[in-house]
Write a protein that holds these residues in place. Structure first.
Motif, mmCIF file in Angstrom:
data_model
loop_
_atom_site.group_PDB
_atom_site.id
_atom_site.type_symbol
_atom_site.label_atom_id
_atom_site.label_comp_id
_atom_site.label_asym_id
_atom_site.label_seq_id
_atom_site.Cartn_x
_atom_site.Cartn_y
_atom_site.Cartn_z
ATOM 1 N N MET A 192 16.786 38.545 -8.066
ATOM 2 C CA MET A 192 17.397 37.381 -8.718
ATOM 3 C C MET A 192 16.598 36.097 -8.503
ATOM 4 O O MET A 192 16.557 35.238 -9.381
ATOM 5 C CB MET A 192 18.831 37.203 -8.220
ATOM 6 N N GLY A 205 24.052 34.278 -9.696
ATOM 7 C CA GLY A 205 24.001 35.598 -9.078
ATOM 8 C C GLY A 205 23.697 35.533 -7.593
ATOM 9 O O GLY A 205 24.283 36.272 -6.797
ATOM 10 N N THR A 206 22.794 34.657 -7.210
ATOM 11 C CA THR A 206 22.470 34.520 -5.787
ATOM 12 C C THR A 206 23.673 34.016 -4.991
ATOM 13 O O THR A 206 23.990 34.540 -3.907
ATOM 14 C CB THR A 206 21.277 33.557 -5.608
ATOM 15 N N SER A 246 26.340 36.854 -4.798
ATOM 16 C CA SER A 246 25.916 37.967 -3.944
ATOM 17 C C SER A 246 25.954 37.581 -2.474
ATOM 18 O O SER A 246 26.412 38.358 -1.626
ATOM 19 C CB SER A 246 24.504 38.426 -4.333
ATOM 20 N N SER A 257 18.163 42.890 -4.192
ATOM 21 C CA SER A 257 18.921 42.060 -5.115
ATOM 22 C C SER A 257 18.499 40.600 -5.025
ATOM 23 O O SER A 257 18.338 39.923 -6.042
ATOM 24 C CB SER A 257 20.418 42.193 -4.835
ATOM 25 N N ILE A 313 21.400 33.424 -14.134
ATOM 26 C CA ILE A 313 21.459 34.636 -13.318
ATOM 27 C C ILE A 313 20.907 34.373 -11.925
ATOM 28 O O ILE A 313 21.477 34.801 -10.911
ATOM 29 C CB ILE A 313 20.684 35.781 -14.003
ATOM 30 N N PRO A 339 26.629 40.793 -10.846
ATOM 31 C CA PRO A 339 25.500 40.009 -10.299
ATOM 32 C C PRO A 339 24.587 40.828 -9.400
ATOM 33 O O PRO A 339 23.357 40.755 -9.512
ATOM 34 C CB PRO A 339 26.201 38.886 -9.518
ATOM 35 N N PHE A 341 22.539 43.231 -11.533
ATOM 36 C CA PHE A 341 21.438 42.570 -12.241
ATOM 37 C C PHE A 341 20.271 42.309 -11.291
ATOM 38 O O PHE A 341 19.099 42.442 -11.674
ATOM 39 C CB PHE A 341 21.924 41.268 -12.874
ATOM 40 N N GLY A 342 20.567 41.915 -10.054
ATOM 41 C CA GLY A 342 19.490 41.687 -9.098
ATOM 42 C C GLY A 342 18.732 42.963 -8.766
ATOM 43 O O GLY A 342 17.497 42.970 -8.684
#
Length: 626
Positions: free
Chosen positions: A575, A620-621, A624, A571, A616, A424, A427-428
């Protein structure tokens, strides 16, 4: 009207009659304005954010002329002025957008004749007709024809006489009428204005070649986010980092093409059309060869066409929030790099100093030439970073063991192949590196041949993908798990080429400072547009502009001081903002505009883009932050 035998009086009489014979004039609501000034007033007639495409163009090219910078950094016009009121009340309009009103000549109290526009404020056509009849000098058609024939004959004789004397070179000032001088001066002014407009069109509105557009798009995509790619490989492993880079490169490449087709107004490839979308003679949807929809020229306009005014406003808020976050990221980057050179003070001190120093060029010195020089700094720094990372790895190789010798309680392995828990964050970070879609419409509109836009995107993303993989893998294989969230910091601390790395660090400081300065203008102009309708003078707009920039700058400083992690900020922005702007929005807007014309596989792919982007951004947020 009969003559009295006096040549000068007759000339004056003829001149007056010629002026009296002009029954209609074009009532311009903004007389005497240049084309740039008129464009600024036209922005105030459009919904917010009307200034976005103009101001964001400041970031679209590293090589800009001072005239372009001046146009991009102009503040909005005040909306509470007489001129603004007249523009808002300019109805009814002709198809060309101007009013045609008959002149009325009124006698004032001092006996002078004044000219006023006849204002038809009522729909009482009988009363209007009666008023026109009263104003007209009713004469017979036969007398009118004789008068016109006489005037034409006298004018032809007079012109022949003047031309003969002019050819002989003995023309005297008393031989010409007052209208002759005015006509000559008017012709000179017209030629000068035409020349100025042509020069302005060539210098400001010049179109870019495909090579220039490839350079501009690649430069936008390879920004400060390039520094975090080795750290992305550290968090997700070498394979995980490559996976994130390739996936997001493919998705953002495809969504860039979708943005071009949305701007073109048709789901078919742009190469299908032979003409420019803004110069086509075909009406949208009229024939199969025509575009489905009217071409669009801006990101907020795409949102308005797909999701309405509310969707456009919400999307604009995301765009401006992304710009605001970038200002905070630049402050963190400057603080970290200065701290590396002068470690006696914490980075927060340098962030505060940078904010104070940058307030001067941002608020007081709107110098076009200075900003045009600053726009080149980022390009030079990007090239230097790519070359420095790749060349250092080529000559020095893997130096993780040397670093481990100076780091207590750390042992092998120094590299990881795959780390799913870091996906994650990776990706960010990679998404932030590809955050340039907001400027894609500016590049599209600047092209000589918009039909080649997809070719430009293909080449640009190919260059960016190679550069990202080279920097990410070279930096990670060189420093391993010791790499910092900005690879230039690792180069400064560990590379044997100390002088070169010190120069590179200073260059990165200047780069972040230049990007901070340039990014503040489109952000502040968008906020100024909210307040401009309530201001009555341009001086008031300037004062509000300064206050807005100061508030935004020190607001970003607060964010940078409370969250002083470059990788975490990148990041989060990647995201939350970049995934929304570069993935979710282009694919969902494309489905909204052209969904009925798409095949099943194409629809499925863009639905996957949309759902994956939302996943995502949300998941993801959360991971993270946790």
């Amino acid at each position: 009207m009969a003559t009295n035998g006096n040549g000068k009086d007759a000339a004056k009489t003829t001149d007056v009659e010629a002026n009296e014979g002009s029954p209609l004039v074009e009532a311009d609501v903004s007389p005497g304005l240049s084309s740039q000034e008129a464009d600024l007033w036209d922005e105030m007639d459009r919904p917010w954010p009307a200034t976005f495409e103009r101001s964001i163009s400041l970031l679209s090219s590293p090589l800009m002329k001072a005239e372009e910078v001046t146009r991009y950094t102009k503040s909005p016009k005040p909306g509470n002025t007489p001129l603004a009121e007249r523009r808002r009340m300019r109805v009814p309009e002709t198809p060309e957008g101007t009013l045609l009103r008959p002149l009325m000549r009124n006698k004032s109290m001092d006996g002078k004749t004044t000219i006023a526009s006849n204002n038809f404020g009522s729909l009482d056509f009988k009363k209007t007709k009666d008023d026109l009849v009263k104003q007209a000098n009713l004469v017979s058609l036969k007398d009118t024809q004789k008068t016109q024939e006489r005037k034409s004959k006298e004018a032809a004789e007079y012109r022949a006489k003047i031309l003969k004397k002019q050819k002989e070179g003995n023309i005297q000032p008393g031989d010409v009428s007052p209208a002759f001088g005015r006509e000559k001066a008017s012709l000179a002014r017209s030629n000068k204005q035409k020349t100025n407009k042509e020069d302005q069109r060539k210098s400001v509105d010049g179109k870019a070649t495909n090579a220039q557009c490839i350079f501009n798009l690649a430069n936008i995509l390879m920004g400060v986010g390039l520094l975090t790619l080795p750290y992305a490989c550290k968090t997700a492993g070498a394979v995980g980092g490559v996976f994130a880079i390739v996936c997001l490169a493919f998705i953002t490449w495809r969504t860039s093409i979708l943005i071009g087709r949305e701007l073109n107004g048709d789901p078919r490839p742009l190469s299908y059309f032979d003409d420019s979308p803004w110069k086509t003679p075909l009406q949208p949807g009229s024939v199969p060869q025509a575009r489905m929809l009217k071409p669009i020229s801006g990101f907020p306009d795409i949102a308005r066409a797909a999701f309405g005014d509310v969707g456009s406003v919400l999307f604009a808020c995301v765009l401006y929030f992304e710009l605001f976050s970038c200002v905070g990221i630049f402050l963190v980057s400057i603080g970290d790099h200065i701290h590396t050179l002068f470690p006696s003070n914490p980075p927060a001190i340098y962030m505060v100093g940078t904010a104070i120093v940058s307030a001067i060029p941002i608020t007081l010195l709107r110098t076009a030439r200075l900003l045009s020089y600053l726009s080149m700094v980022g390009t030079i720094a990007t090239i230097c970073v790519v070359c420095a990372v790749v060349l250092c790895y080529a000559f020095e190789g893997d130096i993780t063991k040397q670093i481990a010798d100076h780091t207590p309680n750390v042992g092998p392995p120094f590299h990881e192949v795959w780390n799913p828990s870091g996906i994650p964050l990776a990706f960010g970070l990679v998404a932030y590196c590809f955050s340039g879609h907001a400027i894609v419409p500016s590049i599209f509109c600047s092209m000589e041949r918009p039909q080649d836009f997809e070719k430009v995107v293909n080449v640009s993303f190919g260059i960016v993908l190679v550069a990202c993989l080279a920097v990410g893998l070279s930096g990670y294989f060189m420093f391993g798990n010791f790499v910092l969230d900005q690879v230039t910091l690792s180069l400064e601390q560990n590379s044997s080429a100390e002088l070169a790395m010190t120069v590179l660090t200073y260059l990165m400081i200047l780069t972040a400072f230049s990007k901070l300065t340039l990014t503040m203008f489109p952000l502040a102009i968008g906020m100024e547009e909210i307040f401009a309708p309530y201001l009555s003078t341009e001086k008031g707009v300037e004062v509000v502009s300064i206050l807005i920039k100061v508030v935004l700058l020190f607001g970003a400083l607060m964010v940078a001081m409370f969250v002083p992690s470059f990788s975490f900020l990148c990041s989060m922005v990647g995201m939350i903002c970049t995934i929304c702007v570069s993935v979710i929005f282009p694919s969902s807007a494309y489905l909204r505009l052209f969904g009925s014309k798409l095949g099943c596989l194409e629809k499925m792919m863009y639905w996957v883009f949309t759902v994956a982007g939302i996943t995502i951004a949300v998941v993801g947020t959360i991971l993270s932050v946790g």
